[in-house]
Scaffold this motif. Structure first.
Motif, mmCIF file in Angstrom:
data_model
loop_
_atom_site.group_PDB
_atom_site.id
_atom_site.type_symbol
_atom_site.label_atom_id
_atom_site.label_comp_id
_atom_site.label_asym_id
_atom_site.label_seq_id
_atom_site.Cartn_x
_atom_site.Cartn_y
_atom_site.Cartn_z
ATOM 1 N N PRO A 185 0.800 -1.235 0.000
ATOM 2 C CA PRO A 185 0.000 0.000 0.000
ATOM 3 C C PRO A 185 0.837 1.292 0.000
ATOM 4 O O PRO A 185 0.285 2.357 0.264
ATOM 5 N N ASN A 186 2.125 1.186 -0.250
ATOM 6 C CA ASN A 186 2.968 2.376 -0.295
ATOM 7 C C ASN A 186 2.889 3.010 -1.688
ATOM 8 O O ASN A 186 2.487 2.370 -2.659
ATOM 9 N N PRO A 187 3.286 4.287 -1.810
ATOM 10 C CA PRO A 187 3.325 4.912 -3.135
ATOM 11 C C PRO A 187 4.304 4.188 -4.054
ATOM 12 O O PRO A 187 5.229 3.490 -3.591
ATOM 13 N N PRO A 188 4.161 4.348 -5.370
ATOM 14 C CA PRO A 188 5.062 3.670 -6.318
ATOM 15 C C PRO A 188 6.461 4.300 -6.291
ATOM 16 O O PRO A 188 6.735 5.271 -7.011
ATOM 17 N N VAL A 189 7.307 3.737 -5.497
ATOM 18 C CA VAL A 189 8.641 4.314 -5.327
ATOM 19 C C VAL A 189 9.429 4.245 -6.630
ATOM 20 O O VAL A 189 10.206 5.152 -6.965
ATOM 21 N N ASN A 190 9.232 3.184 -7.395
ATOM 22 C CA ASN A 190 9.968 3.043 -8.649
ATOM 23 C C ASN A 190 9.583 4.143 -9.640
ATOM 24 O O ASN A 190 10.435 4.737 -10.298
ATOM 25 N N VAL A 191 8.288 4.416 -9.737
ATOM 26 C CA VAL A 191 7.851 5.473 -10.655
ATOM 27 C C VAL A 191 8.342 6.832 -10.181
ATOM 28 O O VAL A 191 8.801 7.669 -10.976
ATOM 29 N N LEU A 192 8.260 7.066 -8.885
ATOM 30 C CA LEU A 192 8.736 8.339 -8.340
ATOM 31 C C LEU A 192 10.230 8.500 -8.538
ATOM 32 O O LEU A 192 10.738 9.609 -8.768
ATOM 33 N N SER A 193 10.956 7.391 -8.479
ATOM 34 C CA SER A 193 12.409 7.460 -8.695
ATOM 35 C C SER A 193 12.721 7.838 -10.139
ATOM 36 O O SER A 193 13.650 8.613 -10.406
ATOM 37 N N MET A 194 11.941 7.263 -11.083
ATOM 38 C CA MET A 194 12.141 7.646 -12.482
ATOM 39 C C MET A 194 11.933 9.151 -12.676
ATOM 40 O O MET A 194 12.730 9.827 -13.336
ATOM 41 N N MET A 195 10.890 9.680 -12.082
ATOM 42 C CA MET A 195 10.620 11.118 -12.221
ATOM 43 C C MET A 195 11.705 11.943 -11.539
ATOM 44 O O MET A 195 12.110 13.004 -12.044
ATOM 45 N N GLU A 196 12.202 11.449 -10.425
ATOM 46 C CA GLU A 196 13.259 12.195 -9.722
ATOM 47 C C GLU A 196 14.546 12.205 -10.534
ATOM 48 O O GLU A 196 15.278 13.213 -10.568
ATOM 49 N N ASN A 197 14.834 11.094 -11.236
ATOM 50 C CA ASN A 197 16.023 11.054 -12.095
ATOM 51 C C ASN A 197 15.906 12.048 -13.245
ATOM 52 O O ASN A 197 16.870 12.754 -13.580
ATOM 53 N N VAL A 198 14.732 12.126 -13.837
ATOM 54 C CA VAL A 198 14.520 13.086 -14.929
ATOM 55 C C VAL A 198 14.660 14.516 -14.415
ATOM 56 O O VAL A 198 15.287 15.376 -15.052
ATOM 57 N N LEU A 199 14.102 14.787 -13.241
ATOM 58 C CA LEU A 199 14.204 16.132 -12.665
ATOM 59 C C LEU A 199 15.652 16.468 -12.321
ATOM 60 O O LEU A 199 16.103 17.598 -12.540
ATOM 61 N N ALA A 200 16.394 15.484 -11.819
ATOM 62 C CA ALA A 200 17.798 15.737 -11.481
ATOM 63 C C ALA A 200 18.624 16.024 -12.724
ATOM 64 O O ALA A 200 19.571 16.832 -12.695
ATOM 65 N N HIS A 201 18.265 15.405 -13.829
ATOM 66 C CA HIS A 201 19.021 15.633 -15.051
ATOM 67 C C HIS A 201 18.743 17.017 -15.646
ATOM 68 O O HIS A 201 19.670 17.690 -16.129
ATOM 69 N N HIS A 202 17.482 17.453 -15.597
ATOM 70 C CA HIS A 202 17.106 18.685 -16.282
ATOM 71 C C HIS A 202 17.114 19.923 -15.373
ATOM 72 O O HIS A 202 17.237 21.033 -15.877
ATOM 73 N N ASP A 203 16.961 19.766 -14.085
ATOM 74 C CA ASP A 203 16.956 20.921 -13.170
ATOM 75 C C ASP A 203 17.504 20.468 -11.825
ATOM 76 O O ASP A 203 16.778 20.252 -10.859
ATOM 77 N N LYS A 204 18.812 20.368 -11.804
ATOM 78 C CA LYS A 204 19.469 19.872 -10.589
ATOM 79 C C LYS A 204 19.318 20.852 -9.434
ATOM 80 O O LYS A 204 19.211 20.456 -8.262
ATOM 81 N N GLU A 205 19.354 22.130 -9.748
ATOM 82 C CA GLU A 205 19.228 23.149 -8.686
ATOM 83 C C GLU A 205 17.901 23.024 -7.961
ATOM 84 O O GLU A 205 17.841 23.082 -6.726
ATOM 85 N N LEU A 206 16.815 22.830 -8.699
ATOM 86 C CA LEU A 206 15.508 22.699 -8.083
ATOM 87 C C LEU A 206 15.441 21.453 -7.212
ATOM 88 O O LEU A 206 14.893 21.476 -6.103
ATOM 89 N N LEU A 207 16.006 20.344 -7.698
ATOM 90 C CA LEU A 207 16.008 19.111 -6.907
ATOM 91 C C LEU A 207 16.808 19.290 -5.621
ATOM 92 O O LEU A 207 16.411 18.818 -4.549
ATOM 93 N N GLN A 208 17.975 19.958 -5.719
ATOM 94 C CA GLN A 208 18.773 20.201 -4.518
ATOM 95 C C GLN A 208 18.000 21.050 -3.510
ATOM 96 O O GLN A 208 18.072 20.826 -2.296
ATOM 97 N N HIS A 209 17.259 22.017 -4.004
ATOM 98 C CA HIS A 209 16.452 22.850 -3.100
ATOM 99 C C HIS A 209 15.362 22.011 -2.427
ATOM 100 O O HIS A 209 15.104 22.171 -1.220
ATOM 101 N N LEU A 210 14.722 21.110 -3.175
ATOM 102 C CA LEU A 210 13.694 20.259 -2.581
ATOM 103 C C LEU A 210 14.297 19.325 -1.540
ATOM 104 O O LEU A 210 13.716 19.106 -0.469
ATOM 105 N N ILE A 211 15.480 18.778 -1.844
ATOM 106 C CA ILE A 211 16.143 17.895 -0.874
ATOM 107 C C ILE A 211 16.546 18.675 0.371
ATOM 108 O O ILE A 211 16.424 18.195 1.505
ATOM 109 N N LYS A 212 17.028 19.892 0.151
ATOM 110 C CA LYS A 212 17.432 20.741 1.274
ATOM 111 C C LYS A 212 16.258 21.034 2.194
ATOM 112 O O LYS A 212 16.428 21.113 3.428
ATOM 113 N N CYS A 213 15.090 21.162 1.626
ATOM 114 C CA CYS A 213 13.889 21.443 2.426
ATOM 115 C C CYS A 213 13.209 20.164 2.898
ATOM 116 O O CYS A 213 12.058 20.233 3.373
#
Length: 1081
Positions: free
Chosen positions: A535-563
């Protein structure tokens, strides 16, 4: 041509037989409003407006009649009579049955077309309202007049803001830009400002047009996408502005016949994506010409110099043109008749000047002329034939085209090309396109078997968690979710399944089969790998989206991780709701047009693109609560940019992290039976299902036992209720008897209270009466005292005046005496000279003169004494009158003072009567004693006064008697002497014969008897005569002074006596002090 005369009808059909699309001149119906009577006339229509659907038309005439024309239902209805001309209309409010009308009295009213009642009345303008602009949401409106523009909230009908300008500038028009929160304001000085609707801050201002192209803007129009702005005025030039770049991109020159532009409006098209290309231009010749703003080609026109157009409105769906004619009638045109393939003009024969540089182009490069190389229209052509060419498909299509073929004769590649060109599918054909793209099998039997299983236990009480107002919508959602749960058990355990299915349920609520298959297709293809970690969220799908976000906008991802914001915060809420929480209906439909037309991975790219396009506000957030709010609410974001960004991500993402590598291609549902869906951990779902079944059985057993307990308890309660009813009945009887006793007691108490209130009221009335009497007595006593004081003052003034007169008389007598003395002195000297001369000759004569003079002196002395007595009597009478007046005044003063004391004592007694009854008796006794003493003292004083008055009167009588006796004696003496002198004089006359002297003496006697106060001036008086005259004069002056002194002493004594009596009265009876009294109404 069909004609409809409204006449006096309130409703009826618009046309008897609708004209065909290719009717002559494209005119569907001509509507007039004629009035029959003694003077038949036609009432002119003034304004028209379409609703948001474009199928209903609102029209108002000069007399204030408002009609609604249902173009689909072929009916018209009179919805309101305002009794005054309307100046503007608006029919695209949020509540579809309401409309706004601006009237000639400068007010704006809102009416309802169904109830025909006044909803609200808005005032605030000082001049006629020329236009009404409604926001895309229908919740706000802007009304514009020449001096002001006002922003209204249509939910509360309250004014939010007001735009005021200088009178020298003036406002042309203020309106909302379509599909945006921007307000555009156009002024008479050619300035155009754009304002942010939420904050009303100025976003930008269009620059002044380049030199040589200036015209006075009068009319304006904006494309549906809000990107192109057109302005015109008293010229045949039109200025095209790009609102994104804020610069003038083109100047269109209309034909030479056009000298001024009166109205501008774009013709909507369902396939142009809102970037309208056809512009309607109404000129001064009352002809409306439609041109293509890109090719500057004249497409068609409506109206003529004989049948001119006053104003025109185009429906939002682009089907109809409603125009108010110069003769006051209303024409309805069909746009389809003008835009058929056969009526299209040949290609343009001129070349468009391209804008290839960023610098400002010169005027001659911007100007493009509208070429008149078109046909005169289908109603003016004479036997012209339209050449057409049919395109045939090649027989040998490629394998790729076969794969792209969709059910219904559609091609996926062509649909994708159409989608890229317009950004979305036409709303009219969207559901058909979706069904073709998703290749729905429409398994009626399989779906019926799922529906026949009934409502799933997991969704029986879904209305408690999701309270939907529409019962129909709730029922469709419940059936769809139950069918999904019966198809796959995982969907009964998935908490976000209602959120995922609700948008499609709302779209396909009239077709449950299509709704179920669309949701099932979305779950199978676009929700791949979502349930592997249930019953957990789809971690695999979320990981795919996080990889795409890290590739195209690393600064935004770092800010989200920081928060400390994970993908379950910024991506999973968008996934589980399918973006329905953050997008509007139109935006959501536009997004899913693109999702269904691409690979399933495009859906994930849309989520990442949404996050990347929102990087600016996300970088400003620092708290997790702000991020959660951002991804659960709508944001001000351009969805077209998000779609373009998703396409860019699809192309720019490396293959190793591209979601397309992990997700399978689109697989439609199988026909006949639905495929098995088991891509989830079955043991968890089965365990949860078993637990739920066990809990359900336990609950059933518990309910059964509780039912038995309830039945036994109900029997006991029934017996108990019977017993309680009997006791209650007895108790009610006792309570009724007790209540009657209480009622009797209360009635008696009420009567006693009424008697007490009546007595108190009587006492209060008596007190008020006594107060009024007391006030009247005090007012009368005050008036009497004032009169007495005025009388005393008058007497004092009279006494002072008489004293002053006596002093003046005394001074005048002294002066007379002095004059007389001087005369006598002069006579004496003359007599002495005469005596010296004749001393020896008249010795005997002198003796006679001496005797005569002696007699004369005695007579004069007698008269002088008589005058003094008369003066004394007058003085005594005046003193008596003054004394009597003083005594009377003193008596009246004492009487008034006594009465005042009595009234004051009574007033004090009246105020203290209700408080201390025993003291009142004592005070009354004391008051009686004091009054007796006061009366006694006053009587004694009065008696003393009267005794003094009697004594003085006796003395006055005695003095008067003595004076009378002395006067009589002196008179007798003088008479005797005068007689003797006369006898002697007669004797001498007889002897000497001097009769002349005797006549003189008789004349002197007669004169003295008549004029007692005057001394005769006779000659021959010797020096010794003054010895007898002077003492008598001194005696008269002394008596006058003595009388004046006595009078003054008497008045002083009267004043002293008055003051003494007043002080005694004050010491005996001090004045009573009264409490203040307040008057109440």
């Amino acid at each position: 041509m069909e004609r409809c005369d409204l006449g006096g009808r309130r409703s009826g059909p618009v046309w008897a037989r609708r004209a065909a699309a290719a009717a002559p001149r494209g005119l569907i119906v001509n509507i007039i409003h004629s009035v029959q009577g003694y003077h038949s006339k036609t009432i002119r229509f003034l304004n028209v407006a379409f609703d948001s659907s474009g199928d209903s038309l609102l029209a108002g005439d000069r007399q204030g009649n408002i009609y609604v024309f249902d173009l689909n239902g072929n009916r018209f209805n009179l919805v309101q009579r305002t009794m005054q001309a309307c100046t503007a209309l608006a029919f695209n409010l949020r509540r579809k049955t309401e409309f706004l009308v601006a009237l000639a009295d400068y007010s704006v009213k809102c009416f309802d077309t169904e109830t025909k009642e006044l909803v609200s009345w808005m005032r605030g303008h000082d001049s006629s309202v020329s236009s009404i602009s409604v926001h895309g949401s229908g919740r706000y409106a802007i009304t514009t007049s020449t001096d002001t523009a006002q922003l209204w909230d249509l939910d509360t009908f309250q004014r939010i803001r007001k735009l005021n300008v200088r009178q020298s500038v003036g406002i042309q028009k203020v309106f909302f830009l379509p599909l945006s929160n921007t307000i555009l304001s156009c002024f008479k000085d050619n300035s155009v400002f754009a304002w942010e609707f939420d904050t009303l801050h100025c976003k930008y201002r269009l620059p002044t047009p380049i030199e040589g192209s200036v015209l006075l803007y009068k009319v304006f129009a904006v494309t549906r996408d809000g990107r192109t702005f057109v302005a015109g005025g008293k010229s045949n030039h039109l200025h095209l502005w790009c609102l994104e770049s804020k610069r003038l991109i083109r100047i269109i020159q209309m034909p030479e016949k056009v000298r001024a532009v009166r109205h501008l409006e774009f013709l909507p098209d369902s396939f142009d994506g809102g970037s309208n290309k056809v512009l309607g231009v109404l000129s001064q010749d009352n002809i409306m010409r439609f041109i293509n703003i890109e090719t500057c080609k004249l497409l068609f026109d409506i109206g003529s110099p004989e049948e001119g157009i006053s104003t025109a409105v185009i429906s939002p769906n682009g089907r109809y043109i409603a125009s108010v004619m110069e003769n006051g009638s209303l024409n309805l045109y069909s746009v389809q008749a003008f835009t058929q393939e056969g009526n299209k003009p040949p290609p343009s024969m001129f070349k468009v000047v391209q804008d290839g540089s960023k610098c400002i182009l010169e005027t001659n490069k911007l100007i493009m002329k509208v070429t008149p190389g078109r046909s005169e229209g289908p109603w003016k052509s004479k036997g012209s034939k339209i050449q057409t060419r049919l395109l045939k498909l090649q027989a040998n299509t490629s394998l790729e085209n076969k794969e792209n073929e969709l059910p219904g004769g559609l091609n996926k590649k062509r649909l994708q090309a159409l989608l890229k060109g317009f950004g979305e599918y036409p709303a009219k054909y969207r559901m058909f396109v979706w069904r073709s793209l998703l290749q729905l099998p429409e398994n009626h039997l399989a779906f019926s078997s799922l529906i026949d299983k009934g409502i799933h236990s997991a969704f029986v009480n879904i209305q408690n968690k999701y309270p939907i107002k529409s019962r129909k919508l709730l029922r469709v959602l419940q059936r769809t979710l139950s069918a999904l749960a019966h198809w796959a058990a995982i969907f009964a355990e998935t908490p976000y399944m209602p959120l995922l299915a609700f948008p499609f349920v709302k779209l396909f609520q009239n077709n449950p089969l299509i709704c179920f298959e669309v949701v099932a297709t979305v779950v199978v293809n676009f929700c791949q790998h979502w349930f592997e970690y249930f019953p957990n969220p789809p971690v695999n799908v979320l990981s795919m989206m996080e990889n795409v976000l890290a590739h195209h906008d690393k600064e935004l991802l770092q800010h989200l991780i920081k928060c400390n914001v994970t993908s379950q915060v910024y991506a999973w809420p968008l996934l589980e709701t399918l973006l329905s929480e953050v997008l509007t209906r139109e935006e959501w439909l536009k997004v899913f047009d693109n999702i269904f037309s691409n690979h399933p991975s495009y859906f994930l790219m849309i989520i990442v693109a949404y996050i990347i396009c929102s990087r600016a506000p996300l970088l400003q957030c620092n708290q997790a609560v702000d991020f959660e709010y951002f991804f659960h609410h709508r944001n001000n974001l351009d969805i077209t940019a998000v779609i373009k960004e998703a396409y860019r991500l699809m192309e720019a993402t490396p293959p190793d992290i591209h979601p397309q590598r992990m997700l399978e291609d689109f697989i439609p549902l199988t026909k006949g039976q639905y495929p098995v869906f088991n891509k989830y951990p079955t043991f968890i779902v089965d365990y949860q299902a078993q637990e739920r079944e066990r809990i359900r059985q336990d609950e059933i057993q518990y309910l059964r036992e509780r039912q038995l307990a309830h039945e036994s308890e109900a029997k006991a309660q029934e017996q108990k209720a019977e017993d309680e009813a009997w006791y209650r009945k007895q108790k009610l009887l006792q309570e009724a008897e007790e209540q009657r006793r209480k009622m009797l007691l209360e009635e008696e108490e009420r009567l006693a209270e009424q008697r007490q209130r009546l007595a108190a009221m009587k006492r209060e009335l008596k007190v008020k009466e006594l107060q009024l009497l007391d006030a009247s007595r005090r007012r009368f006593l005050s008036y009497q005292q004032d009169q007495l004081q005025m009388e005393l003052k008058r007497l004092d003034d009279e006494i002072a005046r008489k004293a002053s007169m006596r002093e003046q008389e005394t001074a005048a007598a002294v002066q007379d005496v002095e004059v007389r003395r001087m005369e006598l002195e002069t006579q004496r000297q003359l007599f002495e000279e005469h005596l010296i001369k004749d001393q020896e000759a008249v010795t005997k004569e002198m003796k006679e003169k001496v005797d005569a003079h002696q007699r004369k002196v005695d007579l004069e002395d007698h008269h002088v004494q008589r005058l003094m007595e008369i003066d004394r009597e007058e003085n005594q009478k005046a003193q008596i009158v003054a004394a009597e007046g003083a005594a009377k005044a003193e008596h009246k003063r004492r009487d008034t003072e006594w009465r005042l004391q009595v009234l004051r004592r009574l007033r004090r007694d009246d105020q203290n009567r209700e408080q201390r009854y025993e003291e009142i008796v004592k005070l009354l006794h004391d008051n009686t004693v004091k009054e007796a003493e006061l009366l006694k003292a006053m009587r004694e004083t009065e008696e003393k006064k009267w005794e003094d008055v009697i004594q003085k009167e006796a003395q006055l009588e005695e003095e008067q008697k003595a004076a009378a006796a002395a006067d009589e004696h002196r008179k007798q003496f003088l008479d005797d002497k005068i007689n003797d002198a006369l006898e002697l004089a007669e004797k001498l006359q007889r002897e000497d014969g001097c009769s002349e002297r005797l006549c003189d003496l008789k004349a002197a006697r007669t004169e003295r008897g008549v004029e007692l106060q005057h001394v005769p001036r006779s000659g021959n008086i010797c020096l010794n005569d003054t010895s007898a005259l002077v003492p008598s004069l001194h005696m008269s002056l002394d008596s006058r002074r003595e009388l004046a002194r006595q009078e003054r002493e008497l008045m002083a004594e009267v004043r002293r006596l008055r003051q003494r009596l007043t002080s005694q009265a004050k010491t005996r009876h001090p004045p009573a002090h009264f409490s203040a009294t307040a008057w109440t109404p």
